[in-house]
Design an enzyme around this catalytic site. Structure first.
Site, mmCIF file in Angstrom:
data_model
loop_
_atom_site.group_PDB
_atom_site.id
_atom_site.type_symbol
_atom_site.label_atom_id
_atom_site.label_comp_id
_atom_site.label_asym_id
_atom_site.label_seq_id
_atom_site.Cartn_x
_atom_site.Cartn_y
_atom_site.Cartn_z
ATOM 1 N N LYS A 125 41.425 -65.621 42.300
ATOM 2 C CA LYS A 125 41.512 -66.301 40.999
ATOM 3 C C LYS A 125 42.824 -67.064 40.922
ATOM 4 O O LYS A 125 42.851 -68.244 40.582
ATOM 5 C CB LYS A 125 41.442 -65.269 39.880
ATOM 6 C CG LYS A 125 41.937 -65.755 38.517
ATOM 7 C CD LYS A 125 41.753 -64.734 37.417
ATOM 8 C CE LYS A 125 42.959 -63.955 37.096
ATOM 9 N NZ LYS A 125 44.034 -64.614 36.362
ATOM 10 N N ASN A 126 43.921 -66.380 41.245
ATOM 11 C CA ASN A 126 45.237 -66.965 40.994
ATOM 12 C C ASN A 126 45.671 -67.994 42.028
ATOM 13 O O ASN A 126 46.705 -68.646 41.848
ATOM 14 C CB ASN A 126 46.290 -65.865 40.835
ATOM 15 C CG ASN A 126 46.057 -65.073 39.560
ATOM 16 O OD1 ASN A 126 45.272 -65.471 38.694
ATOM 17 N ND2 ASN A 126 46.694 -63.921 39.455
ATOM 18 N N ARG A 130 45.743 -68.839 29.662
ATOM 19 C CA ARG A 130 47.151 -69.095 29.986
ATOM 20 C C ARG A 130 47.275 -69.929 31.248
ATOM 21 O O ARG A 130 48.145 -70.776 31.377
ATOM 22 C CB ARG A 130 47.830 -67.738 30.145
ATOM 23 C CG ARG A 130 49.076 -67.749 30.950
ATOM 24 C CD ARG A 130 50.270 -67.781 30.109
ATOM 25 N NE ARG A 130 51.474 -67.996 30.907
ATOM 26 C CZ ARG A 130 52.662 -68.144 30.366
ATOM 27 N NH1 ARG A 130 52.799 -68.092 29.069
ATOM 28 N NH2 ARG A 130 53.711 -68.344 31.118
ATOM 29 N N CYS A 144 49.864 -63.108 25.088
ATOM 30 C CA CYS A 144 48.607 -62.355 25.158
ATOM 31 C C CYS A 144 48.989 -60.871 25.056
ATOM 32 O O CYS A 144 50.144 -60.522 24.833
ATOM 33 C CB CYS A 144 47.880 -62.648 26.459
ATOM 34 S SG CYS A 144 48.757 -62.006 27.879
ATOM 35 N N ARG A 204 54.698 -64.064 27.012
ATOM 36 C CA ARG A 204 54.372 -65.141 27.968
ATOM 37 C C ARG A 204 55.089 -66.456 27.612
ATOM 38 O O ARG A 204 54.456 -67.495 27.413
ATOM 39 C CB ARG A 204 52.856 -65.359 28.048
ATOM 40 C CG ARG A 204 51.997 -64.138 28.243
ATOM 41 C CD ARG A 204 52.198 -63.386 29.534
ATOM 42 N NE ARG A 204 51.774 -64.069 30.716
ATOM 43 C CZ ARG A 204 50.531 -64.044 31.219
ATOM 44 N NH1 ARG A 204 49.594 -63.398 30.567
ATOM 45 N NH2 ARG A 204 50.244 -64.675 32.343
ATOM 46 N N LEU A 215 60.933 -71.439 31.124
ATOM 47 C CA LEU A 215 61.304 -71.792 32.508
ATOM 48 C C LEU A 215 60.540 -73.038 32.971
ATOM 49 O O LEU A 215 61.077 -73.889 33.681
ATOM 50 C CB LEU A 215 61.030 -70.616 33.449
ATOM 51 C CG LEU A 215 61.773 -69.320 33.120
ATOM 52 C CD1 LEU A 215 61.416 -68.234 34.135
ATOM 53 C CD2 LEU A 215 63.284 -69.527 33.071
ATOM 54 N N ASP A 236 49.962 -56.764 38.596
ATOM 55 C CA ASP A 236 48.522 -56.809 38.287
ATOM 56 C C ASP A 236 47.787 -55.569 38.773
ATOM 57 O O ASP A 236 46.623 -55.376 38.411
ATOM 58 C CB ASP A 236 47.883 -58.070 38.898
ATOM 59 C CG ASP A 236 48.427 -59.327 38.248
ATOM 60 O OD1 ASP A 236 48.255 -60.417 38.833
ATOM 61 O OD2 ASP A 236 49.054 -59.222 37.173
ATOM 62 N N ILE A 246 57.774 -56.549 35.001
ATOM 63 C CA ILE A 246 57.409 -57.968 34.844
ATOM 64 C C ILE A 246 56.964 -58.297 33.429
ATOM 65 O O ILE A 246 57.475 -59.233 32.812
ATOM 66 C CB ILE A 246 56.286 -58.353 35.848
ATOM 67 C CG1 ILE A 246 56.681 -57.995 37.285
ATOM 68 C CG2 ILE A 246 55.924 -59.830 35.699
ATOM 69 C CD1 ILE A 246 57.829 -58.790 37.844
ATOM 70 N N ARG A 256 36.950 -62.206 33.433
ATOM 71 C CA ARG A 256 37.868 -63.337 33.636
ATOM 72 C C ARG A 256 38.412 -63.328 35.064
ATOM 73 O O ARG A 256 38.861 -64.339 35.579
ATOM 74 C CB ARG A 256 39.052 -63.242 32.657
ATOM 75 C CG ARG A 256 38.701 -63.559 31.231
ATOM 76 C CD ARG A 256 39.938 -63.661 30.389
ATOM 77 N NE ARG A 256 40.910 -64.601 30.947
ATOM 78 C CZ ARG A 256 42.071 -64.882 30.353
ATOM 79 N NH1 ARG A 256 42.389 -64.279 29.221
ATOM 80 N NH2 ARG A 256 42.912 -65.742 30.878
HETATM 81 C C1 EPZ Z 1 50.990 -65.275 37.123
HETATM 82 O O1 EPZ Z 1 51.232 -65.377 35.730
HETATM 83 C C2 EPZ Z 1 49.617 -64.652 37.265
HETATM 84 N N1 EPZ Z 1 48.622 -65.505 36.644
HETATM 85 C C3 EPZ Z 1 49.605 -63.270 36.608
HETATM 86 O O2 EPZ Z 1 48.318 -62.703 36.829
HETATM 87 C C4 EPZ Z 1 50.654 -62.404 37.291
HETATM 88 O O3 EPZ Z 1 50.696 -61.149 36.658
HETATM 89 C C5 EPZ Z 1 52.027 -63.077 37.186
HETATM 90 O O4 EPZ Z 1 51.948 -64.411 37.753
HETATM 91 C C6 EPZ Z 1 53.111 -62.306 37.911
HETATM 92 O O5 EPZ Z 1 52.769 -62.162 39.238
HETATM 93 C C7 EPZ Z 1 48.161 -66.585 37.337
HETATM 94 O O6 EPZ Z 1 48.569 -66.871 38.447
HETATM 95 C C8 EPZ Z 1 47.098 -67.408 36.663
HETATM 96 P P1 EPZ Z 1 55.207 -65.534 35.614
HETATM 97 P P2 EPZ Z 1 52.491 -66.251 35.181
HETATM 98 O O7 EPZ Z 1 55.515 -66.886 35.118
HETATM 99 O O8 EPZ Z 1 52.667 -67.451 36.032
HETATM 100 C C9 EPZ Z 1 58.369 -64.416 32.240
HETATM 101 C C10 EPZ Z 1 46.306 -61.707 36.211
HETATM 102 O O9 EPZ Z 1 46.023 -60.586 35.759
HETATM 103 N N2 EPZ Z 1 58.453 -65.867 32.022
HETATM 104 O O10 EPZ Z 1 55.598 -65.166 37.008
HETATM 105 O O11 EPZ Z 1 52.318 -66.422 33.736
HETATM 106 C C11 EPZ Z 1 57.039 -63.853 31.745
HETATM 107 O O12 EPZ Z 1 57.119 -63.570 30.361
HETATM 108 C C12 EPZ Z 1 47.497 -62.461 35.669
HETATM 109 O O13 EPZ Z 1 45.665 -62.280 37.133
HETATM 110 C C13 EPZ Z 1 59.436 -66.363 31.160
HETATM 111 O O14 EPZ Z 1 60.216 -65.598 30.585
HETATM 112 O O15 EPZ Z 1 53.665 -65.209 35.455
HETATM 113 C C14 EPZ Z 1 56.880 -62.612 32.561
HETATM 114 O O16 EPZ Z 1 57.636 -61.589 31.964
HETATM 115 C C15 EPZ Z 1 48.221 -61.691 34.578
HETATM 116 N N3 EPZ Z 1 59.511 -67.693 30.939
HETATM 117 C C16 EPZ Z 1 57.498 -62.992 33.898
HETATM 118 O O17 EPZ Z 1 58.345 -64.128 33.644
HETATM 119 C C17 EPZ Z 1 58.649 -68.569 31.554
HETATM 120 O O18 EPZ Z 1 58.777 -69.791 31.318
HETATM 121 C C18 EPZ Z 1 56.476 -63.335 34.972
HETATM 122 O O19 EPZ Z 1 55.827 -64.486 34.549
HETATM 123 C C19 EPZ Z 1 57.659 -68.054 32.413
HETATM 124 C C20 EPZ Z 1 57.586 -66.699 32.648
#
Ligand code: EPZ
Length: 416
Positions: A22-23, A92, A116, A121, A125, A304, A326, A397
């Site tokens: 998916k990701n 998202r 969510c 979220r 960044l 995850d 995370i 999903r």
């Molecule tokens: C991706 O989400 C994945 N989703 C998530 O999988 C996965 O859990 C996550 O990466 C971490 O590996 C997809 O790829 C579609 P992040 P993403 O930006 O990109 C903070 C699933 O179940 N953050 O690495 O949203 C954020 O709040 C999903 O398949 C900021 O603070 O994750 C979090 O605490 C769930 N500011 C941490 O970083 C930002 O601008 C990780 O977020 C962006 C993120």
């Protein structure tokens, strides 16, 4: 069908083929928008988030067609882009369309994706990185307006290896004027898949699989034929499901080389796991041994799979300690696991002690998000008696057909 019925107490046996990631599929589909030609993307999973991404691409003017083995995306005619509300707020991962639209059209309009269940979220960044590349953001009528008169390369440092922010910089960077250096990039395999796809389209990205990416912009991209890798989180779900339930299984196509931390945890739980040819063989212990698990960005233990690992350890032979680093709210599933007899002590908002019990009892429980839902199905497999897991749209999903997959492993699981 609004729930999944699970008959517990049956050790898993057999083999299952792991679906496409998916990701990895979502950012690759977004990247297909950049190309301006036809691409064929194989092994995309048939899940709600991919369907949503397909409708989003169509709403932006792409011609998108499902075939038996993949999705054809022709982005030769892309209208300038407002992303429809339902496409963004409901999913998202449409956020990675931001970088692609800015790269392709020089502008983008989207509803704020919002948080969510698992956390706020934020997207700070993403925004600060794209601003350094010349993108101006304004908020108007509750929407985020992005415009870049001239998208240009920059030297960007991410304070946290955000997967989505890394993907957005890559998507904008391949279209920007000049070179973009991204320090502190996420290392996740899904980021590598995006880079591989763009490389196949003619982009030049150095440092793939490292935390320092050098993205050379301004190159002409062409359509390609690309196969999305197998989903390491789905593979890890069934692997940990077996560790918790018992039995032995083979996970066909499971990407073992992307799952070192998960294999290590499974071995620490007493499982016998080994990569064999095109997959992973798993032999479960009588009862999982207690472990200490701390989630971390790749190559650490994936957030995850934290809920599924917790579910497996609810029948552990001791007390396990799980720390989530995370997302700030990934323990919502605890309440429903406790309905099944699990004994979980919240030490603080991001640490839990899981006191293993000898038996779990079937119950009616409700998924509040994708991976928590998978954890509840796992617990249902481990429990005595029958469980009903509600909230299954969350599960679909990310899992093509968790019932079919677990049935192939000998479990009695049906949608009802
Ligand atoms: C991706 O989400 C994945 N989703 C998530 O999988 C996965 O859990 C996550 O990466 C971490 O590996 C997809 O790829 C579609 P992040 P993403 O930006 O990109 C903070 C699933 O179940 N953050 O690495 O949203 C954020 O709040 C999903 O398949 C900021 O603070 O994750 C979090 O605490 C769930 N500011 C941490 O970083 C930002 O601008 C990780 O977020 C962006 C993120």
């Amino acid at each position: 069908m609004d729930s999944i019925r699970v008959q517990g107490g049956i050790a898993l046996q057999g083999k299952v083929c792991i679906q496409g990631s998916k990701n990895a599929s979502l950012p690759v589909l977004a990247a297909a928008l950049l190309v301006g030609e036809r691409s064929f993307i194989r092994n995309c999973p048939r899940i709600a988030d991919v369907y949503a991404m397909v409708s989003l691409l169509k709403s932006l003017g792409c011609r998108v067609q499902w075939h038996k083995t993949g999705i054809a995306v022709d982005s030769s005619r892309v209208r300038k882009g407002e992303m429809p509300r339902e496409a963004v707020t409901g999913m998202r991962s449409s956020l990675c369309m931001l970088g692609a639209l800015i790269g392709r059209c020089g502008e983008a309009v989207m509803e704020h994706p919002g948080g969510c269940v698992i956390g706020a979220r934020p997207i700070d960044l993403h925004l600060s990185a794209l601003e350094q590349m010349g993108v101006n953001f304004t908020e108007r009528d509750g929407k985020l307006w992005a415009a870049a008169d001239s998208l240009h390369g920059a030297v960007i440092r991410l304070p946290f290896p955000s997967v989505g922010a890394t993907e957005n910089v890559i998507l904008a960077g391949v279209m920007a004027e000049g070179k973009t250096v991204l320090e502190g990039a996420a290392l996740e395999p899904e980021v590598q898949a995006l880079c591989h796809f763009l490389g196949c389209c003619g982009a030049c990205i150095e440092g793939v699989a490292s935390s320092r990416l050098v993205i050379h912009g301004g190159r002409r991209l062409c359509g390609t034929d690309y196969a999305v890798p197998a989903d390491r989180i789905v593979a890890g779900t069934y692997l940990l499901g077996c560790i918790g339930t018992g039995g032995n299984i083979f996970l066909e196509r499971a990407p073992a080389w992307e799952m070192e931390a998960v294999l290590l945890a499974a071995r620490q739980m007493g499982g016998h796991v080994c990569a064999m040819g095109e997959g992973i063989y798993v032999q479960a212990p009588q009862r999982p041994l207690p472990v200490r698990l701390v989630t971390a960005p790749y190559p650490g233990f994936p957030t995850d799979l934290q809920s599924v690992a917790m579910a497996a350890e609810t029948r552990g032979s001791g007390t396990s300690y799980i720390e989530e680093t995370i997302f700030e709210n990934r323990f919502r599933v605890v309440e429903d696991l406790e309905k099944m007899g699990a004994e979980i002590e919240m030490l603080d908002s991001c640490r839990a002690a899981v006191h293993g019990v000898s038996t779990l009892r079937g119950a009616r429980v409700t998924a509040g998000e994708l991976r928590g839902g998978a954890a509840l199905v796992t617990a249902g497999l481990m429990a005595e008696g029958e469980s009903f897991v509600y909230g299954i749209p969350y599960i679909y999903r990310g899992y093509e057909n968790i019932c079919r997959d677990y049935r192939e492993l000998g479990a009695r699981v049906t949608s009802v």
